[in-house]
Write an enzyme that holds these catalytic residues in place. Structure first.
Site, PDB file in Angstrom:
ATOM      1  N   ILE A 109       0.510  -1.177  -0.231  1.00 19.17           N
ATOM      2  CA  ILE A 109       0.584   0.006  -0.261  1.00 19.17           C
ATOM      3  C   ILE A 109       0.658   1.241  -0.078  1.00 19.17           C
ATOM      4  CG2 ILE A 109      -1.931  -0.899   0.862  1.00 19.17           C
ATOM      5  CD1 ILE A 109      -0.741  -0.217   3.871  1.00 19.17           C
ATOM      6  N   LYS A 111       5.478   2.584  -0.317  1.00 24.15           N
ATOM      7  CA  LYS A 111       6.693   3.033   0.291  1.00 24.15           C
ATOM      8  C   LYS A 111       6.976   4.022   0.761  1.00 24.15           C
ATOM      9  CE  LYS A 111       8.353  -0.561  -3.230  1.00 24.15           C
ATOM     10  NZ  LYS A 111       7.146  -1.682  -4.416  1.00 24.15           N
ATOM     11  N   SER A 114      12.461   3.599   4.276  1.00 24.34           N
ATOM     12  CA  SER A 114      13.467   2.670   5.022  1.00 24.34           C
ATOM     13  C   SER A 114      12.293   0.967   4.566  1.00 24.34           C
ATOM     14  CB  SER A 114      12.887   2.906   6.221  1.00 24.34           C
ATOM     15  OG  SER A 114      11.377   3.003   7.247  1.00 24.34           O
ATOM     16  N   GLY A 115      11.493   1.221   3.630  1.00 21.18           N
ATOM     17  CA  GLY A 115      10.731  -0.335   3.641  1.00 21.18           C
ATOM     18  C   GLY A 115       9.072  -0.172   3.311  1.00 21.18           C
ATOM     19  N   SER A 116       8.703  -1.220   2.959  1.00 19.94           N
ATOM     20  CA  SER A 116       7.575  -1.316   2.280  1.00 19.94           C
ATOM     21  C   SER A 116       6.272  -0.917   3.178  1.00 19.94           C
ATOM     22  CB  SER A 116       7.149  -1.742   1.095  1.00 19.94           C
ATOM     23  OG  SER A 116       8.222  -1.714   0.488  1.00 19.94           O
ATOM     24  N   VAL A 117       4.852  -0.996   2.604  1.00 15.48           N
ATOM     25  CA  VAL A 117       3.926  -1.403   3.574  1.00 15.48           C
ATOM     26  C   VAL A 117       3.435  -2.048   3.206  1.00 15.48           C
ATOM     27  CG1 VAL A 117       2.266   0.415   5.040  1.00 15.48           C
ATOM     28  CG2 VAL A 117       4.185   1.387   4.600  1.00 15.48           C
ATOM     29  N   LYS A 131       4.265  -2.798   8.165  1.00 13.12           N
ATOM     30  CA  LYS A 131       5.928  -1.815   7.701  1.00 13.12           C
ATOM     31  C   LYS A 131       6.596  -2.717   8.157  1.00 13.12           C
ATOM     32  CE  LYS A 131       8.018   2.556   7.778  1.00 13.12           C
ATOM     33  NZ  LYS A 131       7.882   4.086   8.319  1.00 13.12           N
ATOM     34  N   ASP A 235       9.175  13.866  11.742  1.00 14.35           N
ATOM     35  CA  ASP A 235       8.673  13.745  10.481  1.00 14.35           C
ATOM     36  C   ASP A 235       7.669  13.805   9.790  1.00 14.35           C
ATOM     37  OD1 ASP A 235      10.208  12.864   7.717  1.00 14.35           O
ATOM     38  OD2 ASP A 235       9.512  11.106   8.026  1.00 14.35           O
TER      39      ASP A 235
HETATM   40  N1  LIG Z   1      -1.514   2.617   8.820  1.00  9.65           N
HETATM   41  C1  LIG Z   1      -1.488   2.602   8.200  1.00  9.65           C
HETATM   42  N2  LIG Z   1      -3.163   2.780   6.879  1.00  9.65           N
HETATM   43  C2  LIG Z   1      -2.543   2.830   5.281  1.00  9.65           C
HETATM   44  N3  LIG Z   1      -2.296   3.227   4.720  1.00  9.65           N
HETATM   45  C3  LIG Z   1      -0.641   3.233   5.313  1.00  9.65           C
HETATM   46  C4  LIG Z   1      -0.395   3.161   6.738  1.00  9.65           C
HETATM   47  N4  LIG Z   1       0.906   3.547   7.006  1.00  9.65           N
HETATM   48  C5  LIG Z   1       1.861   3.649   5.760  1.00  9.65           C
HETATM   49  N5  LIG Z   1       0.679   3.519   5.087  1.00  9.65           N
HETATM   50  C6  LIG Z   1       0.926   4.698   3.265  1.00  9.65           C
HETATM   51  O1  LIG Z   1       2.515   3.692   3.178  1.00  9.65           O
HETATM   52  C7  LIG Z   1       2.692   4.530   2.843  1.00  9.65           C
HETATM   53  C8  LIG Z   1       4.470   4.632   3.018  1.00  9.65           C
HETATM   54  O2  LIG Z   1       5.040   4.682   4.324  1.00  9.65           O
HETATM   55  P1  LIG Z   1       5.844   4.397   5.145  1.00  9.65           P
HETATM   56  O3  LIG Z   1       5.306   4.924   6.359  1.00  9.65           O
HETATM   57  O4  LIG Z   1       6.706   3.632   5.460  1.00  9.65           O
HETATM   58  O5  LIG Z   1       6.380   6.483   4.584  1.00  9.65           O
HETATM   59  P2  LIG Z   1       6.862   7.224   4.277  1.00  9.65           P
HETATM   60  O6  LIG Z   1       6.211   8.366   5.837  1.00  9.65           O
HETATM   61  O7  LIG Z   1       6.118   7.675   3.294  1.00  9.65           O
HETATM   62  O8  LIG Z   1       8.367   7.093   4.247  1.00  9.65           O
HETATM   63  P3  LIG Z   1       9.455   7.535   4.733  1.00  9.65           P
HETATM   64  O9  LIG Z   1       9.336   6.647   5.713  1.00  9.65           O
HETATM   65  O10 LIG Z   1      11.069   7.626   3.815  1.00  9.65           O
HETATM   66  O11 LIG Z   1       9.439   8.374   5.664  1.00  9.65           O
HETATM   67  C9  LIG Z   1       2.120   5.972   3.470  1.00  9.65           C
HETATM   68  O12 LIG Z   1       2.681   7.397   2.064  1.00  9.65           O
HETATM   69  C10 LIG Z   1       0.925   5.511   3.274  1.00  9.65           C
HETATM   70  O13 LIG Z   1       0.197   5.748   2.242  1.00  9.65           O
END
Ligand SMILES: Nc1ncnc2c1ncn2[C@@H]1O[C@H](COP(=O)(O)OP(=O)(O)OP(=O)(O)O)[C@@H](O)[C@H]1O
Length: 449
Positions: A109, A111, A114-117, A131, A235
């Site tokens: 859903i 990226k 630090s990785g994918s979600v 995550k 952040d």
């Molecule tokens: N609890 C959640 N429910 C639904 N979607 C989520 C959730 N957590 C993260 N996501 C989705 O996954 C994406 C990536 O999240 P992630 O926290 O890994 O990265 P980021 O915040 O975009 O970047 P970084 O980790 O580099 O700060 C988010 O932008 C969001 O769209």
């Protein structure tokens, strides 16, 4: 089954007894030996009977106890998971559980750096976002203490961390509640035509943008002022603000957060976070405080108003073949001084006609106060909530030099590390800063999006 067995054995024994007695009666008449054999047979049969009865009772009792234990165990597990939910204690998940919940990590859903979600559904039907953190940055013990600290904070505008899956070597996993409408960036920035839509997105109407501003301010106010130890998020950006089914905003991703003692006014930490949202004092290695979160929050406010990124590359009007950096807050500042503030509002919002000019003005003022270069000029999150909810009036903010513009003015490629070092050095002298940059520590400013 057991009953029928006992019954059969009893019948067979009685029949054999009768046969033995008949044979003895015929062959031995009513001699002493006949009575002895009869007595012995009856004794053997009674003994067999007793043994069978005792065994059957023992088996029945064991079964009853087993089923009692099973149901008590199930009840205990349900009770435990219920208690865990109310107490907010993070669960330690087994890798296998996460593999099953996410269908072998199929549905990505999002990226991040630090990785994918991944989306997943736990055994009890709860939807989760898992995550996967690939980096080696944090040790196991540090990871655990961070997770427990974060899991213990609870606020309606903070995404809940259900648990984690830890192993001595990466990847490690964090399990968050799933927030169905994804992140704010999809709802305020127009999607590029080329982007494949894997997430829900659209244009967030003005009233919901304003509510998001309040929700995020409340979440940060809680972290800064109402927790046992002050928590700096470090952040704050649209990607870390998620929207639930009613477009209520929830702040997520405490991956970079820092716990600070209530009496510490500033902390030194290595530069992390995302380009475009980092406060100048962080870039200048002058120590950070909750005011650094406020700077990032102000940047997000301006992006919500304009429906565009604060830092973007646009065509250079003087030379169309070239691109130049554009710093949206600088444009907002200029438009404010020219009295043309409505020109900076997201075109799609303007076209809808559903927006309140006073609210726009208030949000712009708050945004510009938040991004003041001097941290002490920025309001606190408590004050911001009061301003947003109209309890306190907001004065017009003073002009600010926006030293970040100095960094972005050059036509540099941010991925070119040599240029990056050159880009940062003159800025240090510009702002009369004695600290020097190590390239390693500044790299992460330009990582991220
Ligand atoms: N609890 C959640 N429910 C639904 N979607 C989520 C959730 N957590 C993260 N996501 C989705 O996954 C994406 C990536 O999240 P992630 O926290 O890994 O990265 P980021 O915040 O975009 O970047 P970084 O980790 O580099 O700060 C988010 O932008 C969001 O769209």
């Amino acid at each position: 089954m057991e009953d029928r067995k006992v019954h059969t054995i009893a019948v067979i024994s009685v029949i054999s007894l009768i046969i033995v007695i008949i044979i003895c009666r015929v062959s031995l008449k009513l001699s002493k030996a006949f009575f002895l054999i009869c007595g012995a047979s009856i004794a053997i049969i009674l003994a067999v009977f007793s043994c069978l009865l005792i065994r059957q009772r023992y088996n029945n009792r064991r079964k009853v106890l087993e089923s009692q234990l099973k149901s008590e165990g199930r009840e205990l597990r349900i009770e435990y998971s219920f208690l865990r939910k109310i107490a907010g204690v993070p669960t330690k998940f087994r890798y296998k559980e996460l593999e099953e919940a996410t269908d072998d990590f199929q549905a990505v859903i999002g990226k991040g750096s630090s990785g994918s979600v991944f989306k997943g559904i736990l055994n009890d039907g709860t939807s989760v976002a898992v995550k996967r953190i690939n980096g080696e940055e944090r040790g196991e013990r540090e990871f655990r203490s961070e997770v427990s600290a974060i899991a213990s904070v609870q606020h309606v505008n903070l995404v809940r961390l259900f648990g984690y899956c830890n192993s001595p070597t990466p990847p490690r996993y964090l399990v968050y509640e799933f927030i169905p409408n994804g992140s704010l960036d999809c709802w305020i920035f127009p999607m590029k035509q080329t982007t494949t839509r894997t997430r829900r997105c659209g244009c967030l109407p003005w009233n919901l943008r304003y509510n998001v501003a309040i929700d995020v301010a409340k979440a940060l106010s809680y972290l800064h002022h109402d927790c046992r130890s002050r928590i700096l998020h470090l952040d704050v950006k649209p990607e870390n603000i998620l929207l639930d089914e009613n477009y209520k905003a929830l702040v997520t991703d405490f991956g970079l957060s820092k716990l600070v003692g209530k009496d510490e006014s500033q902390v030194m930490t290595t530069i992390r976070g995302t380009r475009g949202y980092l406060a100048p004092e962080w870039l200048l290695e002058r120590g950070i405080s909750e005011k650094s979160d406020i700077y990032s929050y102000g940047m997000v406010l301006l992006e919500m108003i304009g429906g565009r990124r604060n830092v973007s590359k646009v065509e250079d009007p003087r030379d169309k073949s070239k691109k130049k950096w554009e710093f949206f807050p600088k444009i907002v500042n200029e438009k404010l001084r020219e009295g043309k503030l409505m020109e900076i509002v997201d075109k799609r919002v303007v076209e809808s006609g559903n927006f309140d000019e006073n609210e726009v003005k208030r949000l712009v003022f708050i945004g510009l106060w938040c991004i003041q270069e001097k941290p002490r000029l920025r309001p606190s999150m408590v004050e911001i909530v009061d301003m947003l909810e109209g309890r306190v009036s907001v004065e017009e903010p003073p002009g600010t030099r926006m030293i970040l513009v100095d960094m972005l003015a050059d036509d540099e490629d941010p991925t070119d590390h040599n240029n990056l070092a050159r880009l940062l050095t003159p800025m240090s002298s510009n702002v009369d800063c004695t600290s020097t940059y190590s390239l390693g520590s500044t790299m992460s400013i330009f990582s991220g999006r």
